[in-house]
Enzyme design. Structure first.
Site, PDB file in Angstrom:
ATOM      1  CB  ILE A 127      39.266  45.197  37.026  1.00 31.54           C
ATOM      2  CG1 ILE A 127      40.216  46.190  37.657  1.00 31.54           C
ATOM      3  CG2 ILE A 127      38.692  44.249  38.043  1.00 31.54           C
ATOM      4  CD1 ILE A 127      39.525  47.139  38.633  1.00 31.54           C
TER       5      ILE A 127
ATOM      6  CG  ASN B 176      30.245  33.023  35.214  1.00 28.37           C
ATOM      7  OD1 ASN B 176      30.275  31.987  34.562  1.00 28.37           O
ATOM      8  ND2 ASN B 176      31.345  33.647  35.594  1.00 28.37           N
TER       9      ASN B 176
ATOM     10  CD  GLN C   2      25.437  37.196  37.786  1.00 24.99           C
ATOM     11  OE1 GLN C   2      24.567  36.353  38.034  1.00 24.99           O
ATOM     12  NE2 GLN C   2      25.182  38.305  37.131  1.00 24.99           N
TER      13      GLN C   2
ATOM     14  CG  HIS D  90      29.237  40.389  33.374  1.00 25.04           C
ATOM     15  ND1 HIS D  90      28.405  40.431  34.477  1.00 25.04           N
ATOM     16  CD2 HIS D  90      30.237  39.542  33.691  1.00 25.04           C
ATOM     17  CE1 HIS D  90      28.908  39.650  35.429  1.00 25.04           C
ATOM     18  NE2 HIS D  90      30.021  39.098  34.963  1.00 25.04           N
TER      19      HIS D  90
HETATM   20  P1  DGP Z   1      31.551  37.320  37.047  1.00 23.96           P
HETATM   21  O1  DGP Z   1      32.258  36.415  38.004  1.00 23.96           O
HETATM   22  O2  DGP Z   1      31.125  36.600  35.781  1.00 23.96           O
HETATM   23  O3  DGP Z   1      30.407  38.067  37.702  1.00 23.96           O
HETATM   24  O4  DGP Z   1      32.647  38.381  36.575  1.00 23.96           O
HETATM   25  C1  DGP Z   1      32.726  39.677  37.037  1.00 23.96           C
HETATM   26  C2  DGP Z   1      33.949  40.283  36.436  1.00 23.96           C
HETATM   27  O5  DGP Z   1      33.889  41.685  36.602  1.00 23.96           O
HETATM   28  C3  DGP Z   1      35.263  39.835  37.061  1.00 23.96           C
HETATM   29  O6  DGP Z   1      36.033  39.139  36.074  1.00 23.96           O
HETATM   30  C4  DGP Z   1      35.963  41.107  37.485  1.00 23.96           C
HETATM   31  C5  DGP Z   1      35.180  42.182  36.780  1.00 23.96           C
HETATM   32  N1  DGP Z   1      35.054  43.413  37.528  1.00 23.96           N
HETATM   33  C6  DGP Z   1      34.500  43.558  38.758  1.00 23.96           C
HETATM   34  N2  DGP Z   1      34.544  44.836  39.149  1.00 23.96           N
HETATM   35  C7  DGP Z   1      35.103  45.535  38.121  1.00 23.96           C
HETATM   36  C8  DGP Z   1      35.424  46.913  37.923  1.00 23.96           C
HETATM   37  O7  DGP Z   1      35.187  47.776  38.762  1.00 23.96           O
HETATM   38  N3  DGP Z   1      36.012  47.241  36.730  1.00 23.96           N
HETATM   39  C9  DGP Z   1      36.280  46.314  35.768  1.00 23.96           C
HETATM   40  N4  DGP Z   1      36.858  46.732  34.638  1.00 23.96           N
HETATM   41  N5  DGP Z   1      35.995  45.007  35.926  1.00 23.96           N
HETATM   42  C10 DGP Z   1      35.423  44.628  37.096  1.00 23.96           C
END
Ligand code: DGP
Length: 141
Positions: A34, A89, A96, A102
């Site tokens: 997102i 992460n 993270q 992920h």
């Molecule tokens: P990290 O910092 O590695 O935990 O990355 C988490 C990622 O998840 C960040 O780049 C934004 C994404 N993200 C968080 N919430 C949502 C969501 O509701 N939908 C989508 N598509 N991505 C999300």
């Protein structure tokens, strides 16, 4: 983790929260991030809700490993990128923010968007390296 509250990614996998879905199989789900570093930035997520990679089952780990290259190839083909990063992460101090394992696939696009370099590094001290290699290799189960 089975008694944990469903993570935001589990809720996406279950269809409770919308996403731009790219891929799904028995163990893995992939969708667009997102807040992308670049267009095509994708999250590849095990359906198993493990918080960090060191707690993920062998089965889910293998399933992720099997599809990461395939999904990466599709992202490269569609975005025209040649270069890309895989980012993963674990823990707050390691950036993270969603505690459900992920893998980020981040294409490096012609406009320069993508993951930014340089990361902060220090040269490995040979004595420290030798000692660490010995102790970590002995600790691998
Ligand atoms: P990290 O910092 O590695 O935990 O990355 C988490 C990622 O998840 C960040 O780049 C934004 C994404 N993200 C968080 N919430 C949502 C969501 O509701 N939908 C989508 N598509 N991505 C999300």
């Amino acid at each position: 983790m089975s008694d944990a509250e469903p993570s935001i990614f589990t809720r996406i996998i279950n269809g409770e929260i919308p996403c731009y879905k790219l891929y799904e199989d028995e163990h893995v789900f992939a969708f667009l991030d997102i807040n992308p570093f670049s267009l095509g930035h994708t999250l590849v997520v095990p359906k198993e809700q493990a918080a960090t990679l060191d707690t993920l089952s062998d089965e889910s780990s293998a399933a992720i490993g099997r599809v990461l290259p395939r999904i990466s190839r599709a992202i490269l083909a569609v975005t025209g990128a040649v270069d890309f990063n895989i980012l993963q992460n674990n823990g707050e101090a390691a950036f993270q923010s969603v505690f459900h394992v992920h893998f980020h696939i981040i294409p490096k696009l012609e406009d320069g968007s993508g993951l930014a370099w340089p990361f902060a590094t220090k040269q490995l001290d040979p004595e420290v390296g030798a000692q660490l290699a010995e102790t970590i290799s002995a600790a691998i189960e």
